[in-house]
Design a protein around this motif. Sequence first.
Motif, PDB file in Angstrom:
ATOM      1  N   GLN A  62       6.236  93.817  73.063  1.00  0.00           N
ATOM      2  CA  GLN A  62       7.655  93.520  73.244  1.00  0.00           C
ATOM      3  C   GLN A  62       8.110  93.832  74.663  1.00  0.00           C
ATOM      4  O   GLN A  62       8.819  93.040  75.290  1.00  0.00           O
ATOM      5  CB  GLN A  62       8.488  94.333  72.242  1.00  0.00           C
ATOM      6  N   ILE A  74       5.160  85.861  73.002  1.00  0.00           N
ATOM      7  CA  ILE A  74       4.902  87.296  72.907  1.00  0.00           C
ATOM      8  C   ILE A  74       3.448  87.566  72.538  1.00  0.00           C
ATOM      9  O   ILE A  74       2.868  88.567  72.937  1.00  0.00           O
ATOM     10  CB  ILE A  74       5.868  87.954  71.903  1.00  0.00           C
ATOM     11  N   THR A  98       4.786  97.802  70.538  1.00  0.00           N
ATOM     12  CA  THR A  98       5.854  98.008  71.516  1.00  0.00           C
ATOM     13  C   THR A  98       5.441  97.468  72.877  1.00  0.00           C
ATOM     14  O   THR A  98       6.266  96.920  73.613  1.00  0.00           O
ATOM     15  CB  THR A  98       6.205  99.501  71.618  1.00  0.00           C
TER      16      THR A  98
END
Length: 297
Positions: free
Chosen positions: A194, A251, A191
């Motif tokens: 992201q 990412i 997480t």
Amino acid sequence: MQLNAVGKGKIVKDTVAGATTGRSISIQGVTKVYGHGSAQEFEALKPVSMEIKPGEFVSIVGPSGCGKSTLMLMVAGLLPRSSGLIEIGDRAVTTAFTDVGIAFQDHLLLDFRTALDNVLLQADIRHIDKDLLRTRAVDLFRQLHLEKATDKYPRQMSGGMRQRVSLIRTIVHEPPVLMLDEPFGALDALTRLQVRSDLESLWLRNKPTVLFITHSVEEAVGLSDRIFVMSPSPGEIIEEITVDLPRPRPISLTGSPDFGKYADHIYALFEKMGVLHGIAPVAHGSGAQSAPARSAQ
């Protein structure tokens, strides 16, 4: 890649290309001493100086207790400094600086308000037209793929969703300066990746000036134009690093040799200071990062 050493008190000026809505931040010889003149006197921060250009994304990375969060609070005018000068734009910071977006590790969402209503608190606090703010908020929820979360309460959302809502609330009024103190600290590793990518995307919209406080070397390298590395307490700037990586950044950066060089360099600084021991190098260009053996002092 540029690795620029900064001597104590030296000011490094840099240039940020492209349009921006951000403001400059000038920090000149700022210190913090608690209990000055008493038996309990404690020096939290040695003299710190830096110049941040409008629209720059600048990170301060260092060990726990080194004074990086203290510095951010002084820049925001939320904590008095012991000496030195802080200016944002052409204004000396002597009280709380209000034209700013601030986010902390805790999302601080109100349990009794929906995600959208939490964001629209900015309209009430800052006396901004609510319809205008709602339009901006809905657009930001869409950008972060949170359209279905607008009517959810915090208890109905995951940790990552709550933190993204917090980021939307931080930037919805389009402040020229963002101050972020470990905003991903409570998130799991995937997480965090992201939300880190989401933050870069949000920042690229208007290029506010960002002061980002973190323990994470990877987050600092992944997000920053420049990184200031701090020593253990009492904290001082020991090095400034210019991060020359293209944007938007992927990412996952662990497959990039240049990313590995930046990260290895910072870890080596911490090892030299005795903050970390037994650091294994990052695996360059392998598509994955090795798991370094680290033990904090």
